[in-house]
Design a protein around this motif. Structure first.
Motif, PDB file in Angstrom:
ATOM      1  N   GLY A 144      48.113  74.563  42.772  1.00 10.81           N
ATOM      2  CA  GLY A 144      47.565  73.596  41.946  1.00 10.81           C
ATOM      3  C   GLY A 144      46.524  74.082  41.036  1.00 10.81           C
ATOM      4  N   VAL A 145      45.598  75.146  42.085  1.00 12.01           N
ATOM      5  CA  VAL A 145      44.479  75.860  41.241  1.00 12.01           C
ATOM      6  C   VAL A 145      44.930  77.021  40.069  1.00 12.01           C
ATOM      7  CG1 VAL A 145      42.524  77.178  41.636  1.00 12.01           C
ATOM      8  CG2 VAL A 145      43.256  75.566  43.338  1.00 12.01           C
ATOM      9  N   ARG A 146      45.926  77.448  40.570  1.00 15.86           N
ATOM     10  CA  ARG A 146      46.458  78.339  39.406  1.00 15.86           C
ATOM     11  C   ARG A 146      46.914  77.600  38.067  1.00 15.86           C
ATOM     12  NH1 ARG A 146      50.345  81.576  43.382  1.00 15.86           N
ATOM     13  NH2 ARG A 146      51.735  80.245  42.193  1.00 15.86           N
ATOM     14  N   LEU A 147      47.470  76.395  38.577  1.00 18.26           N
ATOM     15  CA  LEU A 147      48.057  75.743  37.288  1.00 18.26           C
ATOM     16  C   LEU A 147      46.869  75.098  36.552  1.00 18.26           C
ATOM     17  CD1 LEU A 147      50.103  73.939  36.015  1.00 18.26           C
ATOM     18  CD2 LEU A 147      49.763  72.124  37.494  1.00 18.26           C
ATOM     19  N   LEU A 148      45.835  74.707  37.105  1.00 22.04           N
ATOM     20  CA  LEU A 148      44.529  74.471  36.505  1.00 22.04           C
ATOM     21  C   LEU A 148      43.890  75.413  35.512  1.00 22.04           C
ATOM     22  CD1 LEU A 148      43.142  71.633  38.941  1.00 22.04           C
ATOM     23  CD2 LEU A 148      44.062  71.308  36.884  1.00 22.04           C
ATOM     24  N   VAL A 149      43.662  76.394  36.004  1.00 22.05           N
ATOM     25  CA  VAL A 149      43.036  77.809  35.541  1.00 22.05           C
ATOM     26  C   VAL A 149      43.958  78.163  34.459  1.00 22.05           C
ATOM     27  CG1 VAL A 149      42.506  80.257  35.828  1.00 22.05           C
ATOM     28  CG2 VAL A 149      41.909  78.543  37.687  1.00 22.05           C
TER      29      VAL A 149
END
Length: 189
Positions: free
Chosen positions: A7-12
């Motif tokens: 999820g974090v990688r997606l947001l970044v």
């Protein structure tokens, strides 16, 4: 190194893409009017093609329902309808066509009753000019564009000779105009 959660990688990734697109925005905005115009033009052409297809389909349907008549209007005459005479049926009198604009020879009868042929002034002028600049640059084979390209290298007397030759032979208006204009410009210098 530990990997960040999905999820974090997606947001970044979304944030990085948003920053990149924001930096491209001035160039992209400049392209929008052209993109819009080309899209509208494409849509209009597609509609025209669809309408043309429908008209063709309508024509073929109407032709099947109401076959065309093969009538010919009474005012229309065609070469096939006329009685044709072949070259073998034309009587050969042995005479040359010596009258008119395109006659190359004049037939005259002298005092002794002999028939003599003399070249017309048109043919004489054309033959004399062919030996000069006309033959040198192969004038008869030149197109208008090729002649225009060679005009700069010709003298005024050559241009006048070409103009005289053109007037005496083919009398093509574009060639005469081109030569006359070049003569005028060359003599004005």
């Amino acid at each position: 190194m530990a990997t960040a959660p999905y999820g974090v990688r997606l947001l970044v990734g979304v944030a990085a893409t948003a920053v990149e697109e924001t930096m491209k925005l001035p160039q992209t905005i400049m392209m929008y009017p052209m993109t819009l115009v080309s899209s509208v033009a494409q849509l209009v052409m597609k509609m025209q093609q669809d309408v043309a297809d429908l008209v063709i389909k309508g024509d073929s349907t109407l032709e099947n329902l109401f076959p065309p008549r093969d009538e010919q209007p009474e005012w229309a005459t065609f070469d096939e309808d006329l009685e044709s005479t072949s070259a073998d049926e034309i009587p050969d009198t042995g005479e040359r066509m010596t009258e008119g604009r395109f006659a190359l020879y004049s037939v005259t009868e002298n005092t002794e009753g002999w028939v003599t042929e003399t070249a017309t002034p048109l043919a004489t002028t054309a033959n004399a000019a062919a030996a000069g600049i006309v033959g040198e640059i192969d004038y008869d084979a030149l197109t208008l564009a090729q002649l225009r390209a060679r005009l700069q290298s010709l003298s005024v007397s050559d241009l006048e000779e070409l103009l005289g030759y053109e007037e005496a032979t083919k009398a093509r208006a574009p060639f005469q105009t081109l030569l006359a204009n070049r003569i005028t410009r060359a003599t004005a210098k």
